[in-house]
Design an enzyme around this catalytic site. Structure first.
Site, short mmCIF file in Angstrom:
data_model
loop_
_atom_site.label_atom_id
_atom_site.label_comp_id
_atom_site.label_asym_id
_atom_site.label_seq_id
_atom_site.Cartn_x
_atom_site.Cartn_y
_atom_site.Cartn_z
CE LYS A 80 0.06 -17.68 -31.18
NZ LYS A 80 -0.26 -16.32 -30.75
N GLY A 180 0.84 -6.28 -12.09
CA GLY A 180 1.91 -6.51 -13.07
C GLY A 180 2.36 -5.22 -13.71
N GLY A 182 4.88 -4.72 -15.95
CA GLY A 182 5.82 -5.06 -17.02
C GLY A 182 5.71 -4.06 -18.15
CB VAL A 184 1.19 -3.99 -21.15
CG1 VAL A 184 -0.16 -3.31 -21.34
CG2 VAL A 184 1.61 -4.68 -22.44
CE1 TYR A 186 6.94 1.70 -13.29
CE2 TYR A 186 7.14 3.21 -15.15
CZ TYR A 186 7.34 2.92 -13.81
OH TYR A 186 7.91 3.86 -12.98
P1 NAD Z 1 5.81 -8.54 -19.06
O1 NAD Z 1 6.42 -9.88 -18.89
O2 NAD Z 1 6.65 -7.40 -19.53
O3 NAD Z 1 5.13 -8.07 -17.68
C1 NAD Z 1 4.49 -8.92 -16.80
C2 NAD Z 1 4.76 -8.38 -15.39
O4 NAD Z 1 3.97 -9.11 -14.47
C3 NAD Z 1 6.22 -8.54 -14.96
O5 NAD Z 1 6.72 -7.31 -14.45
C4 NAD Z 1 6.16 -9.62 -13.87
O6 NAD Z 1 7.14 -9.45 -12.88
C5 NAD Z 1 4.77 -9.41 -13.34
N1 NAD Z 1 4.21 -10.56 -12.65
C6 NAD Z 1 4.36 -11.87 -12.92
N2 NAD Z 1 3.69 -12.62 -12.03
C7 NAD Z 1 3.08 -11.76 -11.19
C8 NAD Z 1 2.24 -11.92 -10.06
N3 NAD Z 1 1.89 -13.12 -9.61
N4 NAD Z 1 1.79 -10.81 -9.44
C9 NAD Z 1 2.13 -9.58 -9.87
N5 NAD Z 1 2.95 -9.37 -10.93
C10 NAD Z 1 3.41 -10.45 -11.57
O7 NAD Z 1 4.56 -8.75 -20.01
P2 NAD Z 1 3.77 -7.63 -20.83
O8 NAD Z 1 4.29 -7.58 -22.21
O9 NAD Z 1 3.67 -6.41 -20.02
O10 NAD Z 1 2.32 -8.31 -20.91
C11 NAD Z 1 1.46 -8.36 -19.79
C12 NAD Z 1 0.24 -9.20 -20.11
O11 NAD Z 1 -0.43 -8.63 -21.25
C13 NAD Z 1 0.55 -10.64 -20.50
O12 NAD Z 1 -0.50 -11.45 -20.07
C14 NAD Z 1 0.57 -10.59 -22.02
O13 NAD Z 1 0.25 -11.86 -22.58
C15 NAD Z 1 -0.52 -9.60 -22.30
N6 NAD Z 1 -0.38 -8.93 -23.60
C16 NAD Z 1 0.72 -8.19 -23.88
C17 NAD Z 1 0.83 -7.55 -25.10
C18 NAD Z 1 2.04 -6.72 -25.45
O14 NAD Z 1 1.99 -5.97 -26.45
N7 NAD Z 1 3.11 -6.77 -24.69
C19 NAD Z 1 -0.20 -7.66 -26.05
C20 NAD Z 1 -1.35 -8.40 -25.73
C21 NAD Z 1 -1.42 -9.03 -24.49
#
Ligand code: NAD
Length: 364
Positions: A80, A180, A182, A184, A186
């Protein structure tokens, strides 16, 4: 900080401090373990309260990557980078190119990628100085947005979890509470809806909740109510530390399986879930789709091949659940054990089967 004592505790291989006065670069590259292959791990940019906090974060995150890659069956180690600075105000071409020079100097022992505070354009700047970078823009052979692939892995992990608890991986009629919506969350909802699962959803953004209600017929609840929703699966896809002393008594689910990183506030919360008979899908295994996808760039990105590997999260999860049953240990421990066993086995192979040319050299 007693640096060598800290490194010895979890057997870190190397820490590189990168300093470039002209560009203002202050970065730490932590390489935890390269037994399985080059250390891959994202580049985080953050305003750390102290240099010690930055080093601690780099070390912690790089070790996490070792386990994640090993459990995902990748031939990669854990590393990292942490750049100390404000991602809104401190970025420059020179800064990322200087970091690229440092990464190039490691000759492939470490490969970087996007992370919190960095973007595809930052990776493109690093790419000007080194090929040891993934998550670059499409023009350089990128694998694109990892989120849909991560969502696919979570969906497959969720199927494996449901099979473990209900004896079938059919999600039709099962209720999944998704926290959430977001990138992932959705997409996970879309896949669950397609196979007939019932959805309970929440997000702090009302617009996205409204969309999910209209598109998937989901039931919406307030953010503070999702943990207590009565469901088969609780899928944390927003924040870390969602499983804690405060939330565990509220849970009304049989399974916790979602994409969020670091879902257990502390490891002992994984023990509690185990004792309560709630199946926990270890976060770093179920959410490894993005890593598997980006790692495929190293072989010349092929979307079909990457997708097949991500689908394999189903079998990996089954193996972890079987270990948990056999040894009567919580699933998070089974995942760690599986990763450690793979690293130990490959270490053994490498030390036993020395290439002839090298063994001859050693005799001289
Ligand atoms: P993102 O930021 O697109 O989505 C997160 C969503 O959670 C947002 O819509 C936000 O409004 C919502 N949110 C924040 N606080 C909240 C709460 N208190 N209650 C309800 N909703 C809340 O992030 P993402 O890329 O979708 O990732 C989601 C999670 O998965 C994160 O923890 C991320 O570290 C993990 N992750 C993502 C990936 C990836 O490929 N994107 C890979 C591994 C892990």
């Amino acid at each position: 900080m007693q640096i060598f004592e800290t490194l010895a505790k979890y057997d870190y291989e190397q820490v590189v401090l990168c300093q470039d006065h002209t560009s203002g670069l202050k970065a730490i590259i932590a390489i935890h373990d390269t037994t399985l292959g080059p250390a891959l791990g994202g580049c985080r940019m953050w305003t750390y309260v102290s240099e010690e906090a930055a080093i601690t974060d780099a070390l912690r995150l790089s070790r996490g990557m070792t386990y994640k890659a090993a459990a995902a069956g990748l031939n990669l180690g854990g590393g990292k980078t942490v750049v100390i600075g404000n991602p809104k105000t401190d970025k420059s071409e020179a800064l990322f190119r200087a970091l690229g020079r440092y990464i190039e100097g490691l000759h492939g022992r470490y490969i970087t990628a996007e992370d919190v505070g960095t973007t595809v354009s930052d990776m493109d700047l690093i790419h000007q100085e080194t090929r040891y970078v993934t998550g670059v823009s499409q023009a350089y052979g990128s694998s694109g947005d990892p989120s849909p692939v991560t969502a696919l892995g979570v969906f497959r992990g969720l199927q494996a979890s449901v099979r473990e608890v209900y004896g079938t991986d059919d999600l039709a009629g099962k209720t999944v509470a998704v926290q959430g919506l977001g990138h992932v969350g959705y997409d996970l909802c879309r896949q669950l809806h397609e196979v007939g699962a019932k959805l309970i959803v929440t997000d702090i953004s009302e617009a996205v909740v409204k969309r999910a209600v209209e598109e998937f017929g989901a039931a919406a609840v307030a953010p503070q109510d999702i943990v207590a929703a009565e469901c088969d699966v609780f899928a944390p896809c927003a924040l870390g530390a969602v499983i804690s002393d405060d939330t565990i008594p509220l849970l009304r689910c049989r399974i916790v399986a979602g994409s969020a990183n670091n879902q257990l506030a502390e490891e002992r919360h994984g023990d509690t879930l185990h004792e309560m008979g709630i199946l926990y899908a270890p976060d770093y295994v179920i959410n490894a789709g993005g890593l598997i996808n980006v790692a495929d760039e190293l072989e010349g990105y092929n979307a079909d091949r990457a997708q097949k590997k991500v689908e394999g999260i189903y079998d990996i999860m089954r193996k972890i659940f079987a270990m948990s049953r056999e040894f009567r240990i919580p699933t998070y421990q089974a995942a760690d054990r599986m990763a450690e066993a793979r690293i130990a086995a490959i270490k053994q192979v490498r030390s036993t089967f020395l290439p002839v040319s090298r063994s001859l050299l050693h005799r001289q």
